[in-house]
Motif scaffolding. Structure first.
Motif, short mmCIF file in Angstrom:
data_model
loop_
_atom_site.label_atom_id
_atom_site.label_comp_id
_atom_site.label_asym_id
_atom_site.label_seq_id
_atom_site.Cartn_x
_atom_site.Cartn_y
_atom_site.Cartn_z
N ILE A 89 0.86 -1.19 0.00
CA ILE A 89 0.00 0.00 0.00
C ILE A 89 0.89 1.24 0.00
N TYR A 90 0.58 2.16 -0.90
CA TYR A 90 1.33 3.41 -1.03
C TYR A 90 0.35 4.53 -0.71
N GLY A 91 0.71 5.41 0.24
CA GLY A 91 -0.20 6.50 0.57
C GLY A 91 0.42 7.41 1.60
N PRO A 92 -0.30 8.48 1.98
CA PRO A 92 0.21 9.42 2.98
C PRO A 92 0.54 8.69 4.29
N PRO A 93 1.59 9.14 4.99
CA PRO A 93 2.02 8.43 6.21
C PRO A 93 0.89 8.17 7.21
N ALA A 94 -0.04 9.11 7.35
CA ALA A 94 -1.10 8.94 8.36
C ALA A 94 -2.02 7.77 8.03
N LEU A 95 -2.01 7.32 6.80
CA LEU A 95 -2.87 6.18 6.43
C LEU A 95 -2.46 4.94 7.22
N GLN A 96 -1.17 4.81 7.46
CA GLN A 96 -0.72 3.65 8.23
C GLN A 96 -1.29 3.69 9.65
N GLU A 97 -1.29 4.90 10.20
CA GLU A 97 -1.83 5.10 11.55
C GLU A 97 -3.32 4.69 11.60
N ILE A 98 -4.06 5.09 10.56
CA ILE A 98 -5.49 4.79 10.49
C ILE A 98 -5.71 3.27 10.36
N ILE A 99 -4.93 2.63 9.51
CA ILE A 99 -5.06 1.17 9.34
C ILE A 99 -4.71 0.46 10.65
N ASP A 100 -3.61 0.89 11.27
CA ASP A 100 -3.18 0.24 12.51
C ASP A 100 -4.23 0.39 13.62
N LEU A 101 -4.81 1.58 13.70
CA LEU A 101 -5.81 1.82 14.76
C LEU A 101 -7.01 0.90 14.57
N HIS A 102 -7.43 0.75 13.32
CA HIS A 102 -8.56 -0.15 13.06
C HIS A 102 -8.23 -1.58 13.50
N PHE A 103 -7.09 -2.09 13.05
CA PHE A 103 -6.78 -3.49 13.35
C PHE A 103 -6.45 -3.71 14.82
N LEU A 104 -5.97 -2.66 15.48
CA LEU A 104 -5.77 -2.75 16.93
C LEU A 104 -7.12 -3.02 17.61
N HIS A 105 -8.13 -2.21 17.26
CA HIS A 105 -9.41 -2.33 17.97
C HIS A 105 -10.26 -3.50 17.49
N SER A 106 -10.07 -3.91 16.24
CA SER A 106 -10.85 -5.08 15.81
C SER A 106 -10.09 -6.37 16.17
N GLN A 107 -8.90 -6.19 16.77
CA GLN A 107 -8.06 -7.32 17.19
C GLN A 107 -7.84 -8.31 16.06
N THR A 108 -7.44 -7.76 14.93
CA THR A 108 -7.20 -8.59 13.75
C THR A 108 -5.69 -8.65 13.49
N VAL A 109 -5.19 -9.84 13.28
CA VAL A 109 -3.81 -10.00 12.82
C VAL A 109 -3.91 -10.58 11.41
N LEU A 110 -3.56 -9.76 10.43
CA LEU A 110 -3.69 -10.19 9.05
C LEU A 110 -2.84 -11.43 8.79
N ARG A 111 -3.38 -12.33 7.96
CA ARG A 111 -2.65 -13.57 7.66
C ARG A 111 -1.65 -13.39 6.52
N TYR A 112 -1.59 -12.18 5.97
CA TYR A 112 -0.64 -11.95 4.88
C TYR A 112 0.16 -10.70 5.22
N PRO A 113 1.35 -10.55 4.63
CA PRO A 113 2.15 -9.36 4.94
C PRO A 113 1.58 -8.13 4.23
N LEU A 114 1.35 -7.09 5.01
CA LEU A 114 0.90 -5.82 4.45
C LEU A 114 2.08 -4.87 4.56
N LEU A 115 2.58 -4.43 3.43
CA LEU A 115 3.76 -3.55 3.44
C LEU A 115 3.34 -2.15 3.07
#
Lengths: 303, 303
Positions: A89-115
């Protein structure tokens, strides 16, 4: 080699008249790239028969909701259908923060590498290169940090002129060497220049994507001479003040930009909810740049 | 008084077969309440002719994407179409953090007041009361913090028995007093009890919403005796192990729960992507609790 763009979303801020927020799929030699990912993109992919796990790279231009709110749903669904392969995924730095916050609260650990690859909106920059293409990002002028993306097909090797090589009787083992620019010396000492034995490769094509921007000179060098230019055209030119105020472009301006950068063809989109009928936008752009087309959902456009 | 539920999304984790992630709209006397808001909810609202700005309260059960990823798009669109009226959102505390992070990076200042009310998943709690209803949240047992919601219609005043009051010749100015439980004394001294002069009000109705949960005893007291129970039924009972592992319920269990809490009617939904045909889920639930119906998108269900 296939190099085509599928429009998944053509609407500006709100979904309306069956139009969806921005997303585009690029198919380059059966490799799929996603440009922006508005809400509902995963449903649009299903609608047009695209398996989302074929997408390896997603490019997000900026953090207005209509350009990325479908991203988390899409990457979650990729996880749920068992993706194992890397996703970039290519995007503004804050996008990573948004993605991380979602997966933190949904308690999801992706089964594939997200770079995640952060973009910046200060200068043009190469962000991806593979055997087929070079992708670069470049700054647009929007209300918040926003980048466009340009896809340049790489120069291909010449193709062997089989009629000639067979007439001379060149063994096939030599052909890859000739393609790479080596001359061929026959057993009788005759030297055949590689240029004689090959046909010129197709001219490399290019696609530029200008998602949301006010018209300025700054980004024009980055989209110079593209074959297909996608440029937002949110408003008709009688709404120029509103376009400038909201950092958007009019259809007339999109035509002017395509002319200035000597694009071969222009595709306009990101239509304001005030236009149910898109013909006036098309006609306005065509009055400046005749080779304009409307970005219509479900249509594939050749680059 | 109208008390109905419109199904906007009936799918579990991924959108498939034209089914969308979870969202429901409750119409109580023309006041609209939204329960969960999966990706694409704003498009579903448009599809079913609901103006989103009529919604004043949104309840989010938990932070799995299929229950809230449409929320930011919806509240952004409300902003863009000029909403001025307050919007109340009820959900897990981290939801506020997610909303704030989005609007920070999109640099959006909403033109209307958004009031956030954090929920908790430890005990039952009243979270909203107005002239028509009382809404409470209660803990469900899911992989992450998750609450159900219950809507209880308030007891209404009796209605005047016009045939009687007119026969006696009671002036209309007295009728509101009688409705409130005051007896009426005629000019000849005869006392008419208010009970004689009124018809009993309709019995208050109730709706309970159990979005995502494994079957436990813990939440049953909170859904006791509801008229309409929506309960997830992600799997058929032959997938019980998978249901328990993922903190979901089977259709058979949904029927058992409806029986235990003496619901009048059961609505099942949140169907796994493995079921294209929903009849087996309906039949399994009906074999335990005959008055079961499938939650189907676009259908209104009377409470």
């Amino acid at each position: 080699m296939r190099f085509e763009v599928l429009i998944l979303g053509s609407s500006s801020a709100t979904p309306i008249y069956g139009r969806h927020p921005t997303a585009q799929l690029i198919n380059i030699n059966e490799q799929l790239y996603l440009l922006d990912c508005g809400e509902g993109t995963q449903v649009q992919l299903i609608k047009y028969g695209i398996r989302s796990n074929r997408i390896k790279h997603i490019f997000i231009s900026h953090l207005h909701g209509d350009h990325y709110l479908g991203l988390i749903g899409l990457i979650s669904s990729m996880h749920l259908v068992g993706r194992k392969e890397e996703l970039h995924i290519y995007g503004p730095p804050a996008l990573q923060e948004i993605i991380d916050l979602h997966f933190l609260h949904s308690q999801t650990v992706l089964r594939y590498p997200l770079l995640f690859h952060p973009t910046q909106d200060q200068t043009g920059e190469s962000i991806l290169e593979n055997e087929h293409i070079l992708v670069s990002s470049f700054p647009l002028d929007h209300r918040i940090a926003c980048t466009g993306f340009r896809f340049d097909e790489k120069k291909r090797m010449p193709t062997i002129d089989r009629t000639k090589t067979e007439a001379i009787g060149i063994p096939t083992a030599y052909l890859p060497l000739i393609k790479r620019g080596n001359d061929y010396t026959a057993s009788d000492g005759t030297v055949y220049r590689w240029q004689e034995l090959t046909l010129p490769p197709p001219i490399p094509r290019s696609y530029a994507y200008c998602s949301d921007t006010v018209m300025t000179e700054r980004y024009l060098p980055f989209i110079q001479g593209v074959d297909l230019l996608y440029h937002e055209a949110t408003f008709l030119h009688d709404m120029l003040n509103r376009a400038v105020e909201t950092f958007h472009t009019t259809a007339r301006q999109a035509g002017q930009i395509a002319t200035k950068v000597q694009a071969r063809k222009l595709l306009i989109g990101h239509y304001s909810a005030r236009y149910k009928d898109l013909k006036p936008l098309l006609e306005e752009s065509k009055s400046i740049f005749p080779n304009t087309d409307l970005a219509l959902e479900g249509n594939w456009y050749n680059v």
